[in-house]
Motif scaffolding. Structure first.
Motif, short mmCIF file in Angstrom:
data_model
loop_
_atom_site.label_atom_id
_atom_site.label_comp_id
_atom_site.label_asym_id
_atom_site.label_seq_id
_atom_site.Cartn_x
_atom_site.Cartn_y
_atom_site.Cartn_z
N GLY A 129 0.74 -1.11 0.19
CA GLY A 129 0.29 -0.54 -0.32
C GLY A 129 0.93 1.18 0.10
N GLU A 130 1.70 1.47 0.07
CA GLU A 130 3.22 2.33 0.07
C GLU A 130 3.23 3.14 -1.47
OE1 GLU A 130 7.72 3.34 0.77
OE2 GLU A 130 6.74 1.16 0.44
N THR A 131 2.88 4.20 -1.26
CA THR A 131 3.26 4.74 -2.84
C THR A 131 4.29 5.07 -3.11
OG1 THR A 131 1.56 6.26 -2.55
CG2 THR A 131 3.09 7.35 -3.65
N ILE A 132 4.39 4.89 -4.30
CA ILE A 132 5.59 4.42 -5.18
C ILE A 132 5.36 5.16 -5.90
CG2 ILE A 132 6.69 2.19 -3.76
CD1 ILE A 132 5.83 0.42 -6.49
N GLY A 133 7.08 4.98 -7.26
CA GLY A 133 7.04 5.94 -8.81
C GLY A 133 6.73 4.92 -9.47
N LEU A 134 6.09 5.45 -10.86
CA LEU A 134 5.41 4.76 -12.42
C LEU A 134 6.59 3.96 -12.56
CD1 LEU A 134 3.04 7.39 -13.54
CD2 LEU A 134 1.66 5.10 -12.40
N THR A 135 6.17 2.32 -12.68
CA THR A 135 7.21 1.50 -13.80
C THR A 135 7.30 2.15 -15.10
OG1 THR A 135 5.70 -0.26 -14.20
CG2 THR A 135 6.68 -0.04 -11.91
N ASP A 136 8.32 1.84 -16.19
CA ASP A 136 8.30 1.76 -17.57
C ASP A 136 6.44 1.42 -18.18
OD1 ASP A 136 10.51 3.40 -17.69
OD2 ASP A 136 11.35 1.85 -17.71
N HIS A 137 5.85 0.40 -17.60
CA HIS A 137 4.62 0.33 -18.22
C HIS A 137 3.99 0.33 -17.67
CE1 HIS A 137 1.82 -3.47 -19.28
NE2 HIS A 137 1.43 -2.50 -18.17
N GLN A 138 3.41 1.02 -16.77
CA GLN A 138 2.19 1.76 -15.94
C GLN A 138 2.65 3.08 -16.75
OE1 GLN A 138 3.70 1.53 -12.14
NE2 GLN A 138 2.44 0.30 -11.37
#
Length: 135
Positions: A89-98
């Protein structure tokens, strides 16, 4: 140490930009005091102004279309910030795919089923519904 995360800033009246954002400053980046999180497919979260409708923020049609494309029939007012979320549930950076999925969703014409869902969700806005029916 503060880490910045890759996000997409979706403003209803300006350009859509990819930014590195401090996760602790999401509310400030949205321009609100209270935010809500709209969970989408592929572990993408949209942070939105929780009071956007009642405080007079403009309809965010790009973010609303994106939400409908990625599994949430919500109508968004004001600025939205797209980020990723991990299993905890931790906010993280978007992956290349996302990031590619968001960019594709924002750049292409919605399919017929998505347009139908948008028409239902946006029924209180007849001008926008008329526009959607003509694309």
């Amino acid at each position: 140490m503060t880490t910045s995360i890759r996000s997409v800033h979706i403003n209803p009246t300006e350009t859509i930009t990819t930014r590195n954002l401090n996760p602790d400053s999401i509310a400030a980046a949205i321009g609100c005091s209270m935010f809500d999180v709209v969970g989408l497919t592929d572990s993408i979260d949209l942070f939105v102004d929780d009071e956007g409708l009642i405080n007079g923020s403009p309809l965010n049609l790009p973010a609303t279309v994106l939400a409908h494309l990625l599994g949430s029939r919500t109508v968004i007012f004001g600025t939205a910030i797209a980020v990723s979320v991990n299993d905890g549930g931790e906010t993280i950076g978007l992956t290349d795919h996302q990031l590619a999925r968001i960019q594709t969703g924002l750049a292409q014409k919605p399919d017929h089923l998505t347009i139908q869902k948008l028409v239902e969700s946006l029924s209180p806005f007849p001008t926008i519904v008329s526009m959607l029916r003509n694309i």
